[in-house]
Design a protein around this motif. Structure first.
Motif, PDB file in Angstrom:
ATOM      1  N   THR A  58       0.849  -1.181   0.000  1.00 26.88           N
ATOM      2  CA  THR A  58       0.000   0.000   0.000  1.00 26.88           C
ATOM      3  C   THR A  58       0.888   1.234   0.000  1.00 26.88           C
ATOM      4  OG1 THR A  58      -1.695  -1.153   1.254  1.00 26.88           O
ATOM      5  CG2 THR A  58      -1.797   1.224   1.258  1.00 26.88           C
ATOM      6  N   LEU A  59       0.593   2.162  -0.883  1.00 25.55           N
ATOM      7  CA  LEU A  59       1.317   3.426  -0.929  1.00 25.55           C
ATOM      8  C   LEU A  59       0.712   4.357   0.121  1.00 25.55           C
ATOM      9  CD1 LEU A  59       3.347   5.363  -2.269  1.00 25.55           C
ATOM     10  CD2 LEU A  59       1.510   6.011  -3.830  1.00 25.55           C
ATOM     11  N   MET A  60       1.550   4.843   1.017  1.00 28.18           N
ATOM     12  CA  MET A  60       1.085   5.714   2.095  1.00 28.18           C
ATOM     13  C   MET A  60       1.390   7.165   1.748  1.00 28.18           C
ATOM     14  SD  MET A  60      -0.360   6.061   5.045  1.00 28.18           S
ATOM     15  CE  MET A  60      -0.372   4.429   5.748  1.00 28.18           C
ATOM     16  N   ILE A  61       0.370   8.013   1.791  1.00 26.00           N
ATOM     17  CA  ILE A  61       0.510   9.453   1.580  1.00 26.00           C
ATOM     18  C   ILE A  61       0.007  10.134   2.842  1.00 26.00           C
ATOM     19  CG2 ILE A  61      -0.153  11.431   0.171  1.00 26.00           C
ATOM     20  CD1 ILE A  61      -0.659   9.492  -2.131  1.00 26.00           C
ATOM     21  N   GLN A  62       0.810  11.059   3.385  1.00 24.42           N
ATOM     22  CA  GLN A  62       0.426  11.748   4.611  1.00 24.42           C
ATOM     23  C   GLN A  62       0.193  13.222   4.326  1.00 24.42           C
ATOM     24  OE1 GLN A  62       3.587  11.019   7.361  1.00 24.42           O
ATOM     25  NE2 GLN A  62       2.954   8.902   7.743  1.00 24.42           N
ATOM     26  N   VAL A  97      -3.879   2.717  -2.201  1.00 25.90           N
ATOM     27  CA  VAL A  97      -3.299   3.955  -1.683  1.00 25.90           C
ATOM     28  C   VAL A  97      -4.016   4.295  -0.378  1.00 25.90           C
ATOM     29  CG1 VAL A  97      -2.946   6.414  -2.120  1.00 25.90           C
ATOM     30  CG2 VAL A  97      -2.736   4.772  -3.990  1.00 25.90           C
ATOM     31  N   ALA A  98      -3.229   4.578   0.656  1.00 22.27           N
ATOM     32  CA  ALA A  98      -3.784   5.001   1.942  1.00 22.27           C
ATOM     33  C   ALA A  98      -3.365   6.434   2.201  1.00 22.27           C
ATOM     34  CB  ALA A  98      -3.288   4.092   3.060  1.00 22.27           C
ATOM     35  N   PRO A 124      -7.659   1.541  -5.256  1.00 17.42           N
ATOM     36  CA  PRO A 124      -8.575   1.885  -4.175  1.00 17.42           C
ATOM     37  C   PRO A 124      -7.912   2.851  -3.205  1.00 17.42           C
ATOM     38  CG  PRO A 124      -8.049  -0.472  -4.161  1.00 17.42           C
ATOM     39  CD  PRO A 124      -7.332   0.140  -5.288  1.00 17.42           C
ATOM     40  N   ILE A 125      -8.657   3.832  -2.746  1.00 16.43           N
ATOM     41  CA  ILE A 125      -8.133   4.857  -1.859  1.00 16.43           C
ATOM     42  C   ILE A 125      -8.783   4.677  -0.491  1.00 16.43           C
ATOM     43  CG2 ILE A 125      -7.916   7.331  -1.436  1.00 16.43           C
ATOM     44  CD1 ILE A 125      -8.216   7.726  -4.455  1.00 16.43           C
ATOM     45  N   ALA A 126      -7.958   4.644   0.536  1.00 14.50           N
ATOM     46  CA  ALA A 126      -8.450   4.506   1.905  1.00 14.50           C
ATOM     47  C   ALA A 126      -7.955   5.669   2.739  1.00 14.50           C
ATOM     48  CB  ALA A 126      -7.970   3.190   2.518  1.00 14.50           C
ATOM     49  N   LEU A 127      -8.825   6.181   3.585  1.00 20.48           N
ATOM     50  CA  LEU A 127      -8.429   7.210   4.547  1.00 20.48           C
ATOM     51  C   LEU A 127      -8.194   6.514   5.888  1.00 20.48           C
ATOM     52  CD1 LEU A 127     -10.991  10.006   3.664  1.00 20.48           C
ATOM     53  CD2 LEU A 127      -8.585   9.914   3.070  1.00 20.48           C
TER      54      LEU A 127
END
Length: 129
Positions: A58-62, A97-98, A124-127
């Motif tokens: 999962t690609l993590m974006i902060q 992507v999270a 898929p995008i997860a928050l």
């Protein structure tokens, strides 16, 4: 000789012989039916190492409290999100992507990040918290 004829006579057929014939036909078809077991070839599919590794990544974006975007440990501008996603997906495939947003970050910044991710692919995008 005055005979009275019944005026309301209804003809009735005996259904018992017809039911017997139907049951005999049913038994005949059940007994004579042969069930064929279909044979098929078993195929051994090769496993791909890249598909297995991309399956769990999962690609993590902060998004920080000061609305900065951090991806792969680097601070980036919102205009650079698409190019960074393309660079990362070329070297390390991922399946989702999270986005982790700080509670004090602006919602517009989070939506901008989500739109940039959505433009780059169908991940898929997860928050997450």
């Amino acid at each position: 000789m005055n005979r009275k004829r019944p005026t309301n006579t209804e003809a009735q057929a005996d259904m018992t012989p017809m039911l017997d014939v139907v049951f005999i036909l049913l038994i005949f078809f059940v007994v004579t039916t042969s069930f064929v077991r279909e044979h098929s070839l078993s195929v051994t599919r090769p496993e791909s190492n890249s598909a297995v590794s991309a399956e769990n990544k999962t690609l993590m974006i902060q998004v920080t409290h000061s609305n900065h975007v951090v991806m792969a440990g680097r601070n980036i501008e919102t205009s650079q999100i698409a190019s960074n996603i393309a660079r990362i997906s070329a070297t390390e495939p991922f399946s989702s992507v999270a986005i982790r947003a700080h509670e004090q970050s602006r919602h517009q910044q989070v939506v901008t990040v989500m739109n940039a991710v959505r433009e780059m692919g169908q991940w898929p995008i997860a928050l997450v918290d």
